[in-house]
Each structure stands twice: as structure tokens, then as C-alpha cells.
Write a protein that holds these residues in place. Sequence first.
Motif, PDB file in Angstrom:
ATOM      1  N   THR A  34      11.649  36.554 -30.483  1.00 16.07           N
ATOM      2  CA  THR A  34      11.670  37.785 -29.684  1.00 16.07           C
ATOM      3  C   THR A  34      12.371  37.590 -28.347  1.00 16.07           C
ATOM      4  O   THR A  34      12.138  38.338 -27.411  1.00 16.07           O
ATOM      5  CB  THR A  34      10.234  38.268 -29.429  1.00 16.07           C
ATOM      6  N   VAL A  36      15.215  38.003 -25.719  1.00 20.03           N
ATOM      7  CA  VAL A  36      16.291  38.962 -25.475  1.00 20.03           C
ATOM      8  C   VAL A  36      17.602  38.212 -25.271  1.00 20.03           C
ATOM      9  O   VAL A  36      17.655  37.179 -24.603  1.00 20.03           O
ATOM     10  CB  VAL A  36      15.968  39.817 -24.228  1.00 20.03           C
ATOM     11  N   GLN A 233      10.856  38.695 -15.705  1.00 20.12           N
ATOM     12  CA  GLN A 233      11.700  38.122 -16.756  1.00 20.12           C
ATOM     13  C   GLN A 233      11.744  36.599 -16.669  1.00 20.12           C
ATOM     14  O   GLN A 233      11.549  35.904 -17.673  1.00 20.12           O
ATOM     15  CB  GLN A 233      13.107  38.701 -16.630  1.00 20.12           C
ATOM     16  N   GLN A 239       8.812  38.710 -21.206  1.00 20.86           N
ATOM     17  CA  GLN A 239       8.861  38.309 -22.608  1.00 20.86           C
ATOM     18  C   GLN A 239       7.476  38.430 -23.246  1.00 20.86           C
ATOM     19  O   GLN A 239       7.344  38.782 -24.420  1.00 20.86           O
ATOM     20  CB  GLN A 239       9.345  36.854 -22.707  1.00 20.86           C
ATOM     21  N   ILE A 242       6.881  41.891 -24.519  1.00 21.34           N
ATOM     22  CA  ILE A 242       7.528  42.125 -25.812  1.00 21.34           C
ATOM     23  C   ILE A 242       6.713  41.490 -26.924  1.00 21.34           C
ATOM     24  O   ILE A 242       6.514  42.082 -27.995  1.00 21.34           O
ATOM     25  CB  ILE A 242       8.971  41.574 -25.790  1.00 21.34           C
ATOM     26  N   ASN A 243       6.199  40.291 -26.691  1.00 22.50           N
ATOM     27  CA  ASN A 243       5.379  39.622 -27.699  1.00 22.50           C
ATOM     28  C   ASN A 243       4.098  40.404 -27.987  1.00 22.50           C
ATOM     29  O   ASN A 243       3.667  40.506 -29.137  1.00 22.50           O
ATOM     30  CB  ASN A 243       5.030  38.200 -27.235  1.00 22.50           C
ATOM     31  N   VAL A 259       7.421  48.951 -31.835  1.00 20.44           N
ATOM     32  CA  VAL A 259       7.585  47.905 -30.827  1.00 20.44           C
ATOM     33  C   VAL A 259       8.606  48.357 -29.784  1.00 20.44           C
ATOM     34  O   VAL A 259       8.418  48.167 -28.575  1.00 20.44           O
ATOM     35  CB  VAL A 259       8.037  46.586 -31.482  1.00 20.44           C
ATOM     36  N   SER A 263       7.769  48.350 -25.863  1.00 18.30           N
ATOM     37  CA  SER A 263       8.469  47.388 -25.007  1.00 18.30           C
ATOM     38  C   SER A 263       9.546  48.063 -24.160  1.00 18.30           C
ATOM     39  O   SER A 263       9.668  47.786 -22.955  1.00 18.30           O
ATOM     40  CB  SER A 263       9.090  46.273 -25.853  1.00 18.30           C
ATOM     41  N   SER A 264      10.319  48.960 -24.757  1.00 19.90           N
ATOM     42  CA  SER A 264      11.383  49.634 -24.006  1.00 19.90           C
ATOM     43  C   SER A 264      10.799  50.582 -22.966  1.00 19.90           C
ATOM     44  O   SER A 264      11.372  50.769 -21.888  1.00 19.90           O
ATOM     45  CB  SER A 264      12.307  50.403 -24.953  1.00 19.90           C
ATOM     46  N   THR A 281      16.846  45.491 -24.155  1.00 20.90           N
ATOM     47  CA  THR A 281      15.832  45.360 -25.207  1.00 20.90           C
ATOM     48  C   THR A 281      16.373  45.738 -26.580  1.00 20.90           C
ATOM     49  O   THR A 281      15.867  45.276 -27.600  1.00 20.90           O
ATOM     50  CB  THR A 281      14.605  46.239 -24.901  1.00 20.90           C
ATOM     51  N   THR A 285      15.445  44.826 -30.572  1.00 17.55           N
ATOM     52  CA  THR A 285      14.676  45.768 -31.401  1.00 17.55           C
ATOM     53  C   THR A 285      15.516  46.486 -32.447  1.00 17.55           C
ATOM     54  O   THR A 285      15.033  46.753 -33.545  1.00 17.55           O
ATOM     55  CB  THR A 285      13.996  46.828 -30.512  1.00 17.55           C
ATOM     56  N   GLU A 303      15.691  53.549 -29.875  1.00 18.35           N
ATOM     57  CA  GLU A 303      15.781  52.683 -28.699  1.00 18.35           C
ATOM     58  C   GLU A 303      16.235  53.472 -27.474  1.00 18.35           C
ATOM     59  O   GLU A 303      15.680  53.312 -26.378  1.00 18.35           O
ATOM     60  CB  GLU A 303      16.760  51.536 -28.975  1.00 18.35           C
TER      61      GLU A 303
END
Length: 668
Positions: A34, A36, A233, A239, A242-243, A259, A263-264, A281, A285, A303
Motif C-alpha cells: 500500500t 504510494v 507522510q 501510510q 491507508i492501511n 478504500v 483514504s482519499s 492516492t 487505489t 478516485e
Amino acid sequence: MGKKEQNSKSSNDKKLEEKESNSVTTSSNGKIDTTVDEEAIEAASGMRHLSGWVRYLFMTIAVIGALYHLYILNFNPIDPWVFRSTHLVFGTVLGLMLYPGWRKASSKVHIVDWLLIIASIYIGYYIYANLNQLVFRFGVTPTDMDFYVALVGLLLVVELTRRTSGWVLPILALVFVGYVFAGPYLPGILNHNGYSLERFVTYVYGLDGVFGVTTDVSSKYIILFIIFGAFLQMSGVGQYFINVAFAIAGGLRGGPAKVAIFSSGLMGMINGTSAGNVVATGSLTIPLMKRTGYPPQFAAATEATASAGGQLLPPIMGAGAFLMAEITGIGYSEIIIAAIIPAVLYFTSVYFMVDFKALKSGMKGLSREQLPNVKAILKKAYLFVPVILLITLLVQGFSVIYAGTAGIIACFVLSLFSKETRMGLKSILEAFELGMKNAIQLISIVACAGIIVGVIALTGIGQRFSSLLLSIADNNMLIALIFAMVISIILGMGMPTTAAYAVAASAVAPGLINMGIDPLLAHMFVFYFAVISAITPPVALAAFAAAGITGTDPMKTGFQAFKLGLAAFIVPFMFFFSPELLLQSDSTVGIIIASITALVGVYLLSAAVQAWFLGKHAQWYSRIFLMVAALLFMLSSLYTDLVAIGIVLLVIVIQKFINKSDMIQKAA
């Protein structure tokens, strides 16, 4: 098509596939990587690849710039004009080094750029050295040197904006500049007496234009939260978000799309630019959504819609909340509290959209083996502390600067708890550098938006436009709102959200307020449409950025994003018919009922758009009924709720007994 063209196209397709396959890798234990793709972000933004001594010089200037802002904001406040001018100087110097002036330029900084850098530094020094005189001279009785300095400064702002954001905003700014000199020859409300070049240039390059409210917000708040985002970041907290999103939603049907929404949305709240967040992102994704079974166009649109919506999400709202507070004088806490329910409605709608799409297509989520380990995620739950701390401090009434700085410090301290996330001196310096690098585009666009705001203030066109809006609408609220929506979207097309809102707030919001609409409602209305201009064809920046990742048609992707974000086009109108959605009511029960019925409304809206209701495909007539019911549920009225319930019951009957086909049809 010739053979050579076909081979070229085939080669490009292969490169695109390789890029996508590299964006989403599977580790030796079968889990999805995951991380980026930072190289993809740089490539998409058209930045130079600096190397050698120039690379170290850039990093040094960026780190000094970040520390300078934090020091001034927290410990040693200085004159606002000096601070804002040095803020712009840092952005200009770094921008001219990082962004080439023409497409085929090499990675080396051109001699012209070095000359422009020297000019920008001198302008900053000139303002500092002559501050006491300039306060009285600029825009009134400028000297020749004042004029030359301001003229070069304006040209630098336009050029930097062109390099970082394209031609749309500079052209719009130049149109407004043209109006200053064309005014004496124009009829009706557009007519004005005109201004000399010297007065215009020095006025707009002063505290009422470039260094006005937009740059004020940029220098105090935007820069702070971009540095905060950089620390998120570099410390691994971003991160981790995102996880967590993958752990929660990755296993659900159509999991990667959900997701992307989570996350976005979270990263877009901090990022400040819809298109930038798409690239950041989306490189992760979008390929995952395609792997799950979503069509490339739908994946890109999802997205784009989520990234744009992130700027509607409190408490940061992509810096929109800070700008709104400065422009309106309304308390920051009041703004973010009012924005909560509309943001929930927006993301709930997008969630239902992708869920119905997954249902129709029989999609499944990622396997548990591919997802991040839940126990490992829970062990690092402390990484949420920076964001929780930030929100808590803001809600408790601490200053935005204090809360943002505390968040940055919390990121660093918490990174020390784990060897994987621990930030050493190098990581700290890279975080400061990343923060200033990410701020360059926003520094340029708010300065360029300041030109437009300055012209509006100088010529009084904003007040005249308000009068025009009133006369056209003839005091009809709905017509006025529709006009305001269209103009806000047109002004925002091709522009980042912050600039789009700044322009719309100056040109459109005053007209709504003059009609008797509450300032908070009026500004929230134009802010929403400034945000969703990023997913509104024909110029949908966020959708175009996402289409660039997938290789799909930008216009078709834009229309798909428009459909997914449809709730955002309806919710602002509900502010006026259901003020409970902005918590503008003394009745707690009324707010709860309005929120519940609005959630039912966005569910039905999603069902209508995706043509899926009660596990079956919905025919065109059922979709119309569902759309009408959705609109009625969003209105805060017992009568409209009862009518909506009746319509839904009718659709249920249609789905159960008339439309017996269980055939699954894919969305267009």
C-alpha cells in the motif's frame, strides 16, 4: 491509422500497463503493498528532477522556509505585509527552481529562472526596506520604482501560476485585468471611470490584492497544514491511514473503491488540491479497483470524486474553512461544525454508489491474506493521536496555529515509538522540504486569485454583480441559487479549490447575502460548488488527473465523476430548505430527523443513479420515482417525508410485482 501509429499506441498501452502493475505490488507473503508511488506523483506534476548542488540548494531553501514560517507564526509575529511578501518569495524561488517554464526544458535550472529568482528576492527586500512609505504610497501616489517593482511582481505571480497550475487561472486573472482598462468603454453595470496603470498595478500588488486575505490564509494556515501533512507522510502516519482503510474496507465487496473513499477523503482534507490528491492516492487505489473488477473509467471517477470531497471534510476542509473564516468573520469552530452533516451525506452517497455498482457486477473484496494484519494495525493505533489531538484542540477553541504546530510535533514524537516509522534528522529535513514543495502550487494560486480579488475591490464589480443577480432573480430565491451555482462552477473550472472559492466568495456570495441569506449559508453554498467544479465537465481537473492514470477518456471520466458526486450538487440547495443540515436549529430532535431523512435521501439518490434497488435492476420509471423521493427526503418537512415514503412504497411494489426481472445489468 498507420502501422507506425498502431505500434506507438501499443507501446504506450504496454507502458501504461507496466506502470499500473508496478503501482500495486504483492509482497512475498501475499499482501498488497500500500505504498504510494512518489515517482508517479512527481512525473504527473511536471516537476524538474533536480540534482547536484541545485538539489541541495533547493532543500536548504525549503527547510529554511518551513522553519521561518513556524518561527514567525509561533514565536515572533512581524508586520503582515512583510510576512506575506516573504511567504510569496519562498514560494516563487522554490517554484522557479522546481517547475520548468516550457515543456521541453531540461532538468537544469535555466539562466532566465535564476534572473527571475533574483528579481523576486529583490522585490521582497524592497517591500521590507520601504514598508513605512509603501503603506501610504501603493495604490495612491506610487513612485516610478514602486510601479516597476509591483509590475514585475505581478508578472512573476502570473508566470509561477502558469507553471504550477496551467493557463486557466492566469487567463482568468488577465481577463479581470483587461476589465480594469476596458471599463470606461463598457455599458451598464460594467462601466467604471478607469484607472491609471500605475495606480492599478500598485493597488493590486498590495494588501487589497495579491497580499490580501488569500495570501494571509496561505501564509498562516495553508502552509502550516501542508507541513503537517508532510510530517504525516514522512512519519508513516499517512501510510497508516491507508492501511487502516484497507483493513476496514478492503475485504468488503468492491473493497478497493471503498478504500479510495476513506483514504482519499482523509488525505484530501489535508492536501488542499483535488487533482494533487488524485495523483497521490490514485496511483495506488485505481489499479486495485481495476483488479477487483471496476471498469477503468468508473475507478478513475471514484478516485476523483473522493479526492474532491475530501475538501468538504472538517476540520481542515483543504484550507477552505480557514479562508471562509477570514472572509466572513464567522468563527472557525462554527464553520467546521456546520460542515459535518453535509460532508457525511456526500461520502455516504459516494459509498452507496460504489456499493451498488459492486452488487450489480457481483464483485468481491480482497482476500484477508492480501490485507494488512489487523493485530499489527491495532498495535499502532496510537498513530491516530496527531489527528485526534488536532481536532480536539480546534474544537476546544485553541488557535489554528497552535493546533497545527502541536500536530506536527505529535507526528514526530509518535514516530519514535516504532523503528519502522522513527524520524531521524534526515527524515525531519525531508518532511520540511516536502511541505514547502507541496505548498508551491497553493502559494501561487492564492496570490493569483488575489489579483482577481483586488480587481473586484478596486472596480466595485462585485457589488454591481450582486445587484445584477438580484434583478435577474427578481427576489426569487431558487432562481438566484441556480444562477449562483452556475457562476460558481464556471469560475471554478480549471482552478484549484482555494482559488475557486476565493473568487466565488468575492463575486457571488455578496449577492446572496444581499438577498437576505445568512452569510454562513451563502458562503458554504458557493464553497461547495467551488469544490465540485473539480468533477464538473467540461473542465474537471480532478477527473482529468484520474483519467491520466487509467488512460481513459477524460471527458467521459468527468461525466462519470459528475454522476458519482451528484449529491454534492443537491445538498447545497438543502441548506436553505433544511437549515438543520448545517445545525442551524435550536431543535436537537429536528436536526436528528433531518439528518436521518437526508441519509435515506442520498441512499435513494444512489439507487436511482446506479439503477439498482432491492437487489434488482431498476427501470427508468422506477429511477425517476426514486430521484423524486430522494429530493423530498432531503427537505426538512413532515409533509415531504410522508409523500416520499408513499413514493418509495410504490417503487417497492413495482420492483416486487411488476419488474420481475432479476437479470443483472452492468452500468453504462
